[in-house]
Design a protein around this motif. Sequence first.
Motif, PDB file in Angstrom:
ATOM      1  N   ASP A  59       6.529 -16.984  -8.539  1.00 54.59           N
ATOM      2  CA  ASP A  59       5.992 -16.552  -9.833  1.00 54.59           C
ATOM      3  C   ASP A  59       4.596 -15.944  -9.703  1.00 54.59           C
ATOM      4  O   ASP A  59       3.815 -15.954 -10.643  1.00 54.59           O
ATOM      5  CB  ASP A  59       5.956 -17.729 -10.815  1.00 54.59           C
ATOM      6  N   GLN A  60       4.270 -15.411  -8.521  1.00 51.62           N
ATOM      7  CA  GLN A  60       2.972 -14.806  -8.273  1.00 51.62           C
ATOM      8  C   GLN A  60       3.145 -13.314  -8.026  1.00 51.62           C
ATOM      9  O   GLN A  60       4.143 -12.887  -7.459  1.00 51.62           O
ATOM     10  CB  GLN A  60       2.308 -15.432  -7.046  1.00 51.62           C
ATOM     11  N   ILE A  61       2.159 -12.529  -8.455  1.00 49.88           N
ATOM     12  CA  ILE A  61       2.145 -11.112  -8.122  1.00 49.88           C
ATOM     13  C   ILE A  61       1.535 -10.989  -6.738  1.00 49.88           C
ATOM     14  O   ILE A  61       0.374 -11.365  -6.528  1.00 49.88           O
ATOM     15  CB  ILE A  61       1.320 -10.307  -9.137  1.00 49.88           C
ATOM     16  N   SER A  62       2.323 -10.487  -5.784  1.00 49.81           N
ATOM     17  CA  SER A  62       1.848 -10.452  -4.413  1.00 49.81           C
ATOM     18  C   SER A  62       2.353  -9.194  -3.723  1.00 49.81           C
ATOM     19  O   SER A  62       2.985  -8.341  -4.329  1.00 49.81           O
ATOM     20  CB  SER A  62       2.310 -11.706  -3.662  1.00 49.81           C
ATOM     21  N   GLY A  63       2.060  -9.097  -2.438  1.00 50.52           N
ATOM     22  CA  GLY A  63       2.463  -7.928  -1.669  1.00 50.52           C
ATOM     23  C   GLY A  63       1.258  -7.088  -1.288  1.00 50.52           C
ATOM     24  O   GLY A  63       0.110  -7.483  -1.490  1.00 50.52           O
ATOM     25  N   THR A  64       1.527  -5.917  -0.721  1.00 46.89           N
ATOM     26  CA  THR A  64       0.471  -4.993  -0.302  1.00 46.89           C
ATOM     27  C   THR A  64       0.469  -3.766  -1.214  1.00 46.89           C
ATOM     28  O   THR A  64       1.512  -3.149  -1.427  1.00 46.89           O
ATOM     29  CB  THR A  64       0.680  -4.545   1.156  1.00 46.89           C
ATOM     30  N   LEU A  65      -0.701  -3.442  -1.731  1.00 48.75           N
ATOM     31  CA  LEU A  65      -0.864  -2.263  -2.587  1.00 48.75           C
ATOM     32  C   LEU A  65      -1.650  -1.209  -1.813  1.00 48.75           C
ATOM     33  O   LEU A  65      -2.794  -1.434  -1.423  1.00 48.75           O
ATOM     34  CB  LEU A  65      -1.613  -2.625  -3.871  1.00 48.75           C
ATOM     35  N   ARG A  66      -1.016  -0.054  -1.573  1.00 40.50           N
ATOM     36  CA  ARG A  66      -1.690   1.058  -0.900  1.00 40.50           C
ATOM     37  C   ARG A  66      -2.100   2.080  -1.958  1.00 40.50           C
ATOM     38  O   ARG A  66      -1.266   2.552  -2.729  1.00 40.50           O
ATOM     39  CB  ARG A  66      -0.752   1.725   0.117  1.00 40.50           C
ATOM     40  N   LEU A  67      -3.384   2.396  -1.994  1.00 36.41           N
ATOM     41  CA  LEU A  67      -3.852   3.372  -2.962  1.00 36.41           C
ATOM     42  C   LEU A  67      -4.812   4.339  -2.283  1.00 36.41           C
ATOM     43  O   LEU A  67      -5.368   4.047  -1.219  1.00 36.41           O
ATOM     44  CB  LEU A  67      -4.534   2.696  -4.153  1.00 36.41           C
ATOM     45  N   THR A  68      -4.995   5.499  -2.921  1.00 42.11           N
ATOM     46  CA  THR A  68      -5.879   6.514  -2.360  1.00 42.11           C
ATOM     47  C   THR A  68      -6.630   7.226  -3.476  1.00 42.11           C
ATOM     48  O   THR A  68      -6.134   7.359  -4.594  1.00 42.11           O
ATOM     49  CB  THR A  68      -5.082   7.536  -1.518  1.00 42.11           C
ATOM     50  N   ALA A  69      -7.839   7.687  -3.141  1.00 41.67           N
ATOM     51  CA  ALA A  69      -8.664   8.475  -4.053  1.00 41.67           C
ATOM     52  C   ALA A  69      -9.706   9.198  -3.219  1.00 41.67           C
ATOM     53  O   ALA A  69      -9.906   8.887  -2.034  1.00 41.67           O
ATOM     54  CB  ALA A  69      -9.338   7.590  -5.098  1.00 41.67           C
ATOM     55  N   ASN A  70     -10.368  10.174  -3.834  1.00 41.54           N
ATOM     56  CA  ASN A  70     -11.379  10.919  -3.070  1.00 41.54           C
ATOM     57  C   ASN A  70     -12.641  10.093  -2.847  1.00 41.54           C
ATOM     58  O   ASN A  70     -12.858   9.060  -3.483  1.00 41.54           O
ATOM     59  CB  ASN A  70     -11.683  12.277  -3.716  1.00 41.54           C
ATOM     60  N   GLU A  91      -3.421 -12.673  -4.433  1.00 41.27           N
ATOM     61  CA  GLU A  91      -2.274 -12.640  -3.528  1.00 41.27           C
ATOM     62  C   GLU A  91      -1.864 -11.218  -3.161  1.00 41.27           C
ATOM     63  O   GLU A  91      -0.956 -11.012  -2.372  1.00 41.27           O
ATOM     64  CB  GLU A  91      -1.076 -13.377  -4.166  1.00 41.27           C
ATOM     65  N   ILE A  92      -2.521 -10.226  -3.770  1.00 38.62           N
ATOM     66  CA  ILE A  92      -2.226  -8.834  -3.436  1.00 38.62           C
ATOM     67  C   ILE A  92      -3.191  -8.365  -2.346  1.00 38.62           C
ATOM     68  O   ILE A  92      -4.411  -8.475  -2.491  1.00 38.62           O
ATOM     69  CB  ILE A  92      -2.343  -7.920  -4.674  1.00 38.62           C
ATOM     70  N   TYR A  93      -2.624  -7.853  -1.263  1.00 34.21           N
ATOM     71  CA  TYR A  93      -3.424  -7.282  -0.176  1.00 34.21           C
ATOM     72  C   TYR A  93      -3.646  -5.796  -0.474  1.00 34.21           C
ATOM     73  O   TYR A  93      -2.732  -5.095  -0.910  1.00 34.21           O
ATOM     74  CB  TYR A  93      -2.713  -7.449   1.164  1.00 34.21           C
ATOM     75  N   ILE A  94      -4.869  -5.335  -0.252  1.00 33.89           N
ATOM     76  CA  ILE A  94      -5.240  -3.957  -0.586  1.00 33.89           C
ATOM     77  C   ILE A  94      -5.360  -3.110   0.684  1.00 33.89           C
ATOM     78  O   ILE A  94      -6.021  -3.518   1.649  1.00 33.89           O
ATOM     79  CB  ILE A  94      -6.574  -3.913  -1.349  1.00 33.89           C
ATOM     80  N   GLU A  95      -4.742  -1.945   0.675  1.00 33.17           N
ATOM     81  CA  GLU A  95      -4.967  -0.916   1.690  1.00 33.17           C
ATOM     82  C   GLU A  95      -5.468   0.319   0.948  1.00 33.17           C
ATOM     83  O   GLU A  95      -4.704   0.978   0.243  1.00 33.17           O
ATOM     84  CB  GLU A  95      -3.685  -0.610   2.473  1.00 33.17           C
ATOM     85  N   PHE A  96      -6.755   0.592   1.091  1.00 30.69           N
ATOM     86  CA  PHE A  96      -7.433   1.613   0.299  1.00 30.69           C
ATOM     87  C   PHE A  96      -7.767   2.801   1.205  1.00 30.69           C
ATOM     88  O   PHE A  96      -8.631   2.712   2.074  1.00 30.69           O
ATOM     89  CB  PHE A  96      -8.709   1.002  -0.300  1.00 30.69           C
ATOM     90  N   ILE A  97      -7.070   3.922   0.989  1.00 31.85           N
ATOM     91  CA  ILE A  97      -7.266   5.115   1.806  1.00 31.85           C
ATOM     92  C   ILE A  97      -8.210   6.056   1.055  1.00 31.85           C
ATOM     93  O   ILE A  97      -7.817   6.669   0.057  1.00 31.85           O
ATOM     94  CB  ILE A  97      -5.932   5.827   2.087  1.00 31.85           C
TER      95      ILE A  97
END
Length: 266
Positions: A59-70, A91-97
């Motif tokens: 019942d948790q929001i989890s996983g890896t979120l990949r996002l990008t911006a300038n 619980e969400i892991y961030i990959e920020f490009i």
Amino acid sequence: MAPSSITRAISGLESELGFRLFQRTTRKVSITEKGEEFLRRILPFYEELRDIKEQLKDDQISGTLRLTANTSFSYLFLNRVVQDFQKKYPEIYIEFIISDKNLDLIEEKVDVAIRFGKLPDSTMVGSKLFDLDYVTCCSPGYLKGKKISSPIDLKAERQVSFLLDRYNQVWRFKKRGKEIDLEIKPIVKVTGALAIIDFLKSGAGIGVVPKRLVENELQKGELVTILKSYQVTPTDFGAAAWIIYPSKDYVPLKVQKFVEFAKLNF
């Protein structure tokens, strides 16, 4: 997994589908056009299935979120939003490009991107963050002794512009419904807004930049606006900041939550 197991699994899938996913030689394996299309269309279902498993499990929001911006937008605004989002959903892991290139969301496996201008790609889903208002500005030192009352006066001035497609050829001005297109020949072209702001503060010339990015410099008097009675844009009027993602169907819960959070914080 052993390579032979992977080969059998791919062959079995190709047999079931009725088309090749990969072209193979003794030296190289490359994905086919149909393989790319299959991957693009199956990813949202895979993400949704993974999210369902995660939600039912704990019942948790989890996983890896990949996002990008300038670069400029990330350092001035988005970093803070991403940090606050991660605190709310630990619980969400961030990959920020952070990149000034418009990355291919499918190829780079990016969940969310911030883009500027018109809605960038009709194949993507876009939600507006805010309208993109530009100002014409320069340093007080550069403006000293000059009289600039019309966009035409800028032809004789040093111009600083973005080194990006559609940003370094024309500045468009509008007043009382009448538009003026000014062809420019910038003395300096750079890819990022932060660099443009530095050049303008140093007295390098006049630039057209997003108002949101220079609010602090304007308040401190490091930059001043000119031609205030004119609307201006380096691309098209009606531009905006958009948050986009690859598909409107089966949007992963982590993406839904980030989009909602970002829209509340801009």
